[in-house]
Design a protein around this motif. Structure first.
Motif, PDB file in Angstrom:
ATOM      1  N   UNK A 191       0.810  -1.280  -0.047  1.00 44.30           N
ATOM      2  CA  UNK A 191      -0.115  -0.111   0.220  1.00 44.30           C
ATOM      3  C   UNK A 191       0.851   1.083   0.047  1.00 44.30           C
ATOM      4  N   UNK A 192       2.025   1.427   0.707  1.00 45.27           N
ATOM      5  CA  UNK A 192       2.941   2.478   0.758  1.00 45.27           C
ATOM      6  C   UNK A 192       3.372   2.569  -0.753  1.00 45.27           C
ATOM      7  N   UNK A 193       3.788   1.536  -1.489  1.00 47.97           N
ATOM      8  CA  UNK A 193       4.430   1.362  -2.876  1.00 47.97           C
ATOM      9  C   UNK A 193       3.139   2.092  -3.688  1.00 47.97           C
ATOM     10  N   UNK A 194       2.046   1.671  -3.689  1.00 48.37           N
ATOM     11  CA  UNK A 194       1.135   1.999  -4.416  1.00 48.37           C
ATOM     12  C   UNK A 194       0.581   3.338  -4.386  1.00 48.37           C
ATOM     13  N   UNK A 195       0.546   3.861  -3.083  1.00 49.34           N
ATOM     14  CA  UNK A 195       0.420   5.377  -2.806  1.00 49.34           C
ATOM     15  C   UNK A 195       1.216   6.209  -3.446  1.00 49.34           C
ATOM     16  N   UNK A 196       2.498   5.907  -3.267  1.00 48.70           N
ATOM     17  CA  UNK A 196       3.593   6.698  -3.980  1.00 48.70           C
ATOM     18  C   UNK A 196       3.595   6.540  -5.369  1.00 48.70           C
ATOM     19  N   UNK A 230       1.078   6.133  -7.305  1.00 49.78           N
ATOM     20  CA  UNK A 230      -0.265   6.737  -7.978  1.00 49.78           C
ATOM     21  C   UNK A 230       0.291   8.425  -7.714  1.00 49.78           C
ATOM     22  N   UNK A 231       0.881   8.748  -6.690  1.00 49.10           N
ATOM     23  CA  UNK A 231       1.338  10.317  -6.494  1.00 49.10           C
ATOM     24  C   UNK A 231       2.144  10.582  -7.549  1.00 49.10           C
ATOM     25  N   UNK A 232       3.141   9.710  -8.236  1.00 46.89           N
ATOM     26  CA  UNK A 232       4.147  10.093  -9.171  1.00 46.89           C
ATOM     27  C   UNK A 232       3.593  10.299 -10.565  1.00 46.89           C
ATOM     28  N   UNK A 263       2.846  15.053 -12.555  1.00 48.27           N
ATOM     29  CA  UNK A 263       3.966  15.706 -12.510  1.00 48.27           C
ATOM     30  C   UNK A 263       3.813  17.204 -11.835  1.00 48.27           C
ATOM     31  N   UNK A 264       2.813  17.829 -11.694  1.00 50.73           N
ATOM     32  CA  UNK A 264       2.661  18.871 -11.258  1.00 50.73           C
ATOM     33  C   UNK A 264       2.615  18.868  -9.861  1.00 50.73           C
ATOM     34  N   UNK A 265       2.515  17.805  -8.979  1.00 47.76           N
ATOM     35  CA  UNK A 265       2.772  17.457  -7.778  1.00 47.76           C
ATOM     36  C   UNK A 265       4.342  17.406  -7.697  1.00 47.76           C
ATOM     37  N   UNK A 266       5.057  16.837  -8.334  1.00 49.21           N
ATOM     38  CA  UNK A 266       6.527  17.015  -8.266  1.00 49.21           C
ATOM     39  C   UNK A 266       7.137  18.471  -8.519  1.00 49.21           C
ATOM     40  N   UNK A 267       6.412  19.200  -9.350  1.00 46.74           N
ATOM     41  CA  UNK A 267       6.887  20.410  -9.614  1.00 46.74           C
ATOM     42  C   UNK A 267       6.730  21.281  -8.304  1.00 46.74           C
ATOM     43  N   UNK A 268       5.845  21.160  -7.681  1.00 51.21           N
ATOM     44  CA  UNK A 268       5.430  21.755  -6.446  1.00 51.21           C
ATOM     45  C   UNK A 268       6.416  21.225  -5.323  1.00 51.21           C
ATOM     46  N   UNK A 324       4.817  23.195 -17.309  1.00 47.33           N
ATOM     47  CA  UNK A 324       4.557  22.022 -16.561  1.00 47.33           C
ATOM     48  C   UNK A 324       3.239  21.405 -16.802  1.00 47.33           C
ATOM     49  N   UNK A 325       2.784  20.319 -16.843  1.00 49.52           N
ATOM     50  CA  UNK A 325       1.757  19.842 -16.684  1.00 49.52           C
ATOM     51  C   UNK A 325       1.478  18.427 -15.957  1.00 49.52           C
ATOM     52  N   UNK A 326       0.549  17.541 -16.057  1.00 50.62           N
ATOM     53  CA  UNK A 326       0.237  16.616 -15.395  1.00 50.62           C
ATOM     54  C   UNK A 326       1.283  15.328 -15.770  1.00 50.62           C
TER      55      UNK A 326
END
Length: 414
Positions: free
Chosen positions: A171-176, A178-180, A183-188, A213-215
């Motif tokens: 579940x830790x890996x899956x959440x990570x 999905x978050x990856x 790419x807008x989250x990584x830009x932040x 940047x975009x998704x």
């Protein structure tokens, strides 16, 4: 990416891996090199979560058979790139006409990872930037891939990791993962880290370019550097400066901000010509609660005191340790091995005797895993810190770990 074909190939790779592990458990011999080559070829082409899991496994230098670890490590630097035509489709979806934004885009990537690959580009203003482009169709096959990864992770039961722990780790890996995908989250995250560490002179974090940047495309200013894995034989002063910065940064991340960069493979880090540490990828950052940190520091304190009973009590406080716990002799030998890194004065991370001793102990630790049963978040945190440890080894770091940890041990008791 045809989902049915991907599933068949992943199942085939999983069956081959499981067969090798079973032969070994039954006293036979496994051809780890051949398995590693098959995994490299298959996962390099398929990309996605399974390749990410293999990259994570490759960071466990002290766990995998050397031939297998060596082949999986190639996924961090030699993965087969996605054809340019497929990457260009993603760029067209992001920009409409990429040529309206860029004077030139290199069609050959200079980095290929599990979720995307990186291309250099030049804007019409003449500035060199890098574009991290997500592989086409990845979002559509992610959940199917994760289901196969869950099956692969069940092989961990051969290492006596309880199923409940494996499920939580999944579940830790899956959440990570999905978050990856965003790419807008990584830009932040890049911008947050740039602001957070702007006073740390030895650290460089590329600047994201929000307008580009975009998704599924992350644009950053290009920051040149030599990857950590290519620094063997480089100037010692340059490597030591980078090692000190890496150690300082990890400490501040954990104990000031309660976060940790959770993808520590060597391809995500470089050193520039001034000896500054460059961090290229912030797609995976995990929160580390203060209580977890305090418990881990108390485990370290009991380890450095070489007190097996206190180590056992610290594991209980962490939320692990079932039944009788590990044999006291294993606690004692583990403490002796770890303590070598925390002896007074500078310790040489390039001293192969230290990590050879840790490597030799690892099979016995895993054999006792059904009694230790560390929490899943501790497994993930341990894997991450282990990856950073090996980055310090690659840098031939010389650090006074006793002086560094003394104030942290005092903090844990407050």
């Amino acid at each position: 990416m045809r989902e049915r074909g991907r599933t068949r190939r992943l199942l085939g790779l999983g069956a081959r891996t499981g067969g090798a592990m079973i032969r070994t458990r039954l006293g036979g011999q496994a051809d780890w090199r051949a398995l590693g080559e098959a995994l490299f070829d298959g996962l390099s082409e398929l990309k996605g979560p399974a390749m990410k899991l293999a990259q994570i496994m490759a960071q466990w230098d002290d766990l995998l058979p050397p031939d297998l670890a060596e082949e999986l490590a190639r996924l961090q630097r030699q993965a087969e790139p996605m054809p340019w035509e497929s990457i260009r489709r993603t760029l067209v979806e992001q920009y409409g006409d990429p040529e309206a934004h860029f004077r030139e885009i290199e069609t050959r990537p200079f980095a290929s990872a599990s979720m995307g690959q990186v291309h250099r580009a030049v804007t019409h203003d003449g500035e060199t930037v890098v574009l991290k482009v997500q592989y086409p169709g990845l979002a559509e096959v992610l959940e199917s891939d994760l289901a196969q990864v869950r099956r692969l992770m069940r092989l961990g039961r051969w290492l006596k990791v309880p199923q409940a722990r494996l499920d939580a780790l999944f579940e830790e890996l899956a959440v990570s993962l999905r978050g990856e995908l965003d790419y807008r989250a990584e830009a932040q995250a890049l911008e947050r880290y740039r602001q957070r560490y702007r006073q740390m002179d030895g650290l460089v974090i590329p600047e994201p370019l929000p307008v580009l940047c975009g998704e599924r495309v992350l644009a950053m200013r290009f920051v040149p550097g030599t990857p950590l894995r290519d620094l063997e034989g480089a100037d010692d002063a340059l490597r030591q400066k980078a090692a000190v910065t890496l150690a300082d940064w990890i400490t501040e991340e954990l104990f000031t901000h309660g976060e940790l960069h959770a993808d520590p493979h060597a391809g995500n880090f470089a050193v520039d010509d001034q000896g500054r540490l460059v961090i290229y990828d912030l797609g995976a950052v995990i929160a580390v609660p203060e209580e977890r940190l305090r418990a881990m520091m108390l485990l370290l304190e009991s380890t450095l005191a070489q007190d097996p009973m206190a180590m056992d009590e610290a594991l209980l406080r962490l939320g692990g340790r079932q039944g009788q716990g590990a044999p006291l002799a294993l606690y004692r030998e583990s403490a002796e091995a770890v303590s070598a890194l925390f002896a007074p004065g500078e310790q040489d991370f390039g001293d192969v005797r230290v990590h050879r001793r840790l490597r030799d102990l690892t099979p016995r630790v895993w054999a006792a895993m059904d009694r230790l049963q560390p929490p899943a978040d501790t497994l993930l945190l341990s894997r991450t810190l282990n990856g950073h440890y090996w980055n310090l080894v690659r840098l031939d770091a010389r650090l006074d770990m006793q002086a560094r940890t003394a104030p942290l041990l005092a903090w844990a008791k407050r």
